[in-house]
Design a protein around this motif. Structure first.
Motif, PDB file in Angstrom:
ATOM      1  N   SER A   1      12.556  -0.798 -48.143  1.00  0.00           N
ATOM      2  CA  SER A   1      12.235  -1.053 -46.745  1.00  0.00           C
ATOM      3  C   SER A   1      12.598  -2.484 -46.381  1.00  0.00           C
ATOM      4  O   SER A   1      12.688  -3.349 -47.251  1.00  0.00           O
ATOM      5  CB  SER A   1      10.756  -0.807 -46.500  1.00  0.00           C
ATOM      6  OG  SER A   1       9.956  -1.705 -47.201  1.00  0.00           O
ATOM      7  N   ALA A   2      12.829  -2.709 -45.095  1.00  0.00           N
ATOM      8  CA  ALA A   2      13.195  -4.027 -44.613  1.00  0.00           C
ATOM      9  C   ALA A   2      11.967  -4.926 -44.516  1.00  0.00           C
ATOM     10  O   ALA A   2      10.866  -4.469 -44.250  1.00  0.00           O
ATOM     11  CB  ALA A   2      13.850  -3.911 -43.233  1.00  0.00           C
ATOM     12  N   VAL A   3      12.199  -6.213 -44.756  1.00  0.00           N
ATOM     13  CA  VAL A   3      11.132  -7.204 -44.583  1.00  0.00           C
ATOM     14  C   VAL A   3      11.391  -7.921 -43.271  1.00  0.00           C
ATOM     15  O   VAL A   3      12.468  -8.495 -43.067  1.00  0.00           O
ATOM     16  CB  VAL A   3      11.090  -8.206 -45.742  1.00  0.00           C
ATOM     17  CG1 VAL A   3      10.029  -9.268 -45.490  1.00  0.00           C
ATOM     18  CG2 VAL A   3      10.819  -7.480 -47.054  1.00  0.00           C
ATOM     19  N   ILE A   4      10.415  -7.869 -42.394  1.00  0.00           N
ATOM     20  CA  ILE A   4      10.561  -8.412 -41.054  1.00  0.00           C
ATOM     21  C   ILE A   4       9.526  -9.509 -40.817  1.00  0.00           C
ATOM     22  O   ILE A   4       8.350  -9.329 -41.151  1.00  0.00           O
ATOM     23  CB  ILE A   4      10.371  -7.301 -40.002  1.00  0.00           C
ATOM     24  CG1 ILE A   4      11.340  -6.160 -40.267  1.00  0.00           C
ATOM     25  CG2 ILE A   4      10.582  -7.853 -38.590  1.00  0.00           C
ATOM     26  CD1 ILE A   4      11.032  -4.901 -39.477  1.00  0.00           C
ATOM     27  N   SER A   5       9.978 -10.616 -40.290  1.00  0.00           N
ATOM     28  CA  SER A   5       9.052 -11.696 -39.959  1.00  0.00           C
ATOM     29  C   SER A   5       9.132 -12.000 -38.471  1.00  0.00           C
ATOM     30  O   SER A   5      10.189 -11.795 -37.845  1.00  0.00           O
ATOM     31  CB  SER A   5       9.344 -12.949 -40.777  1.00  0.00           C
ATOM     32  OG  SER A   5      10.662 -13.406 -40.530  1.00  0.00           O
ATOM     33  N   GLN A   6       8.045 -12.467 -37.915  1.00  0.00           N
ATOM     34  CA  GLN A   6       7.991 -12.848 -36.506  1.00  0.00           C
ATOM     35  C   GLN A   6       7.358 -14.232 -36.374  1.00  0.00           C
ATOM     36  O   GLN A   6       6.423 -14.578 -37.087  1.00  0.00           O
ATOM     37  CB  GLN A   6       7.155 -11.845 -35.691  1.00  0.00           C
ATOM     38  CG  GLN A   6       7.828 -10.525 -35.435  1.00  0.00           C
ATOM     39  CD  GLN A   6       7.017  -9.601 -34.540  1.00  0.00           C
ATOM     40  OE1 GLN A   6       6.737  -8.468 -34.888  1.00  0.00           O
ATOM     41  NE2 GLN A   6       6.636 -10.113 -33.357  1.00  0.00           N
ATOM     42  N   LYS A   7       7.884 -14.980 -35.410  1.00  0.00           N
ATOM     43  CA  LYS A   7       7.312 -16.274 -35.077  1.00  0.00           C
ATOM     44  C   LYS A   7       7.183 -16.399 -33.573  1.00  0.00           C
ATOM     45  O   LYS A   7       8.114 -15.988 -32.857  1.00  0.00           O
ATOM     46  CB  LYS A   7       8.228 -17.405 -35.581  1.00  0.00           C
ATOM     47  CG  LYS A   7       8.311 -17.568 -37.048  1.00  0.00           C
ATOM     48  CD  LYS A   7       9.234 -18.734 -37.387  1.00  0.00           C
ATOM     49  CE  LYS A   7       9.359 -18.941 -38.884  1.00  0.00           C
ATOM     50  NZ  LYS A   7      10.272 -20.062 -39.216  1.00  0.00           N
ATOM     51  N   PRO A   8       6.122 -16.962 -33.039  1.00  0.00           N
ATOM     52  CA  PRO A   8       4.914 -17.332 -33.768  1.00  0.00           C
ATOM     53  C   PRO A   8       4.071 -16.097 -34.086  1.00  0.00           C
ATOM     54  O   PRO A   8       4.310 -15.028 -33.548  1.00  0.00           O
ATOM     55  CB  PRO A   8       4.201 -18.247 -32.766  1.00  0.00           C
ATOM     56  CG  PRO A   8       4.570 -17.671 -31.435  1.00  0.00           C
ATOM     57  CD  PRO A   8       5.995 -17.192 -31.589  1.00  0.00           C
TER      58      PRO A   8
ATOM     59  N   TYR B   1      10.783   0.343 -39.114  1.00  0.00           N
ATOM     60  CA  TYR B   1       9.905  -0.594 -39.800  1.00  0.00           C
ATOM     61  C   TYR B   1       9.516  -1.689 -38.824  1.00  0.00           C
ATOM     62  O   TYR B   1      10.358  -2.167 -38.062  1.00  0.00           O
ATOM     63  CB  TYR B   1      10.599  -1.200 -41.018  1.00  0.00           C
ATOM     64  CG  TYR B   1      10.898  -0.210 -42.114  1.00  0.00           C
ATOM     65  CD1 TYR B   1      12.188  -0.025 -42.575  1.00  0.00           C
ATOM     66  CD2 TYR B   1       9.874   0.538 -42.699  1.00  0.00           C
ATOM     67  CE1 TYR B   1      12.471   0.882 -43.581  1.00  0.00           C
ATOM     68  CE2 TYR B   1      10.151   1.448 -43.709  1.00  0.00           C
ATOM     69  CZ  TYR B   1      11.443   1.617 -44.133  1.00  0.00           C
ATOM     70  OH  TYR B   1      11.726   2.528 -45.133  1.00  0.00           O
ATOM     71  N   PHE B   2       8.253  -2.100 -38.910  1.00  0.00           N
ATOM     72  CA  PHE B   2       7.714  -3.048 -37.952  1.00  0.00           C
ATOM     73  C   PHE B   2       7.436  -4.404 -38.572  1.00  0.00           C
ATOM     74  O   PHE B   2       7.100  -4.510 -39.755  1.00  0.00           O
ATOM     75  CB  PHE B   2       6.408  -2.511 -37.349  1.00  0.00           C
ATOM     76  CG  PHE B   2       6.630  -1.424 -36.333  1.00  0.00           C
ATOM     77  CD1 PHE B   2       6.819  -0.119 -36.721  1.00  0.00           C
ATOM     78  CD2 PHE B   2       6.660  -1.739 -34.980  1.00  0.00           C
ATOM     79  CE1 PHE B   2       7.039   0.882 -35.792  1.00  0.00           C
ATOM     80  CE2 PHE B   2       6.871  -0.754 -34.037  1.00  0.00           C
ATOM     81  CZ  PHE B   2       7.066   0.557 -34.445  1.00  0.00           C
ATOM     82  N   GLY B   3       7.545  -5.427 -37.733  1.00  0.00           N
ATOM     83  CA  GLY B   3       7.116  -6.755 -38.106  1.00  0.00           C
ATOM     84  C   GLY B   3       5.613  -6.879 -37.968  1.00  0.00           C
ATOM     85  O   GLY B   3       4.939  -5.952 -37.517  1.00  0.00           O
TER      86      GLY B   3
END
Lengths: 113, 111
Positions: free
Chosen positions: A1-8, A103-105
């Motif tokens: 699965s994908a690794v997703i990051s969000q900022k902020p 896939y969700f962040g």
């Protein structure tokens, strides 16, 4: 699965200002999506962002309010413009996956005062 | 009428109980059915997905799809406190990237 990051991860903003949310994925994907999740409600799709083309907005969402950029296959931004307290919500980005899944962040929690 | 209906709960069960969650839908074009788990202050995590009708089992989790009734279910056996979360159903049609979500059911498993 994908690794997703969000900022902020979260922010408190004043009405009338704008906030840009970043979404980064660890692999190249064609389609990225932006959702809004309000308390006690379903996830609502704001727009779909494909690299190299204009974002496609869902009914009720307009580009002037939610401009989106998709400069490459691993990154996207969503701007919430001229914010009002009604924009207080969780904003989620997601990416396409197999079998029509996504896939969700982790989400960005926005509070507008 | 919403396209996907899901009882928001909340649902509280003792540890070890079977948790039963379900969604109904109105769009007969839906072919892919998903369950997402969302812990507090986290993004949704894909738990299971099935294509068309039938059952799928993964450890303590079983997903069922009954397209004739437009009804999907998720069962959690031997529930644990770590299963306490909001469970969202989602579905889509073939070659349609758009997901339609239920409102989510909040589950608490009491130790």
């Amino acid at each position: 699965s994908a690794v997703i990051s969000q900022k902020p991860s979260r922010d408190i903003c004043q009405r009338g200002t704008s906030l840009t949310i970043q979404c980064q994925v660890d692999s190249q994907v064609t389609m990225m999506f932006w959702y809004r999740q309000q308390p006690g409600q379903s996830l609502t799709l704001i727009a779909t962002a494909n690299q190299g083309s204009e974002a496609t907005y869902e009914s009720g969402f307009v580009i002037d309010k939610f401009p989106i950029s998709r400069p490459n296959l691993t990154f996207s931004t969503l701007t919430v413009s001229n914010m009002s307290p009604e924009d207080s919500s969780i904003y989620l980005c997601s990416v396409e996956a197999a079998q029509e899944t996504q896939y969700f962040g982790p989400g960005t929690r926005l509070l507008v005062l | 009428q919403k396209e996907v209906e899901q009882d928001p709960g909340p649902l509280s069960v003792p540890e070890g109980a079977i948790v039963s969650l379900n969604c109904t839908y109105s769009n007969s074009a839906f072919q892919y059915f998903m369950w997402y788990r969302q812990y507090s202050r986290k993004g949704p995590e894909l738990l299971m997905y099935t294509y068309s009708s039938g059952n799928k089992e993964d450890g303590r989790f079983t997903a069922q799809v009954d397209k004739s009734s437009k009804y999907i279910s998720l069962f959690i056996r031997d529930s644990q406190p770590s299963d306490s979360a909001t469970y969202l159903c989602a579905m889509s049609a073939i070659n349609d990237y758009k997901l339609s979500f239920g409102a989510g059911t909040t589950v608490t498993v009491r130790a």
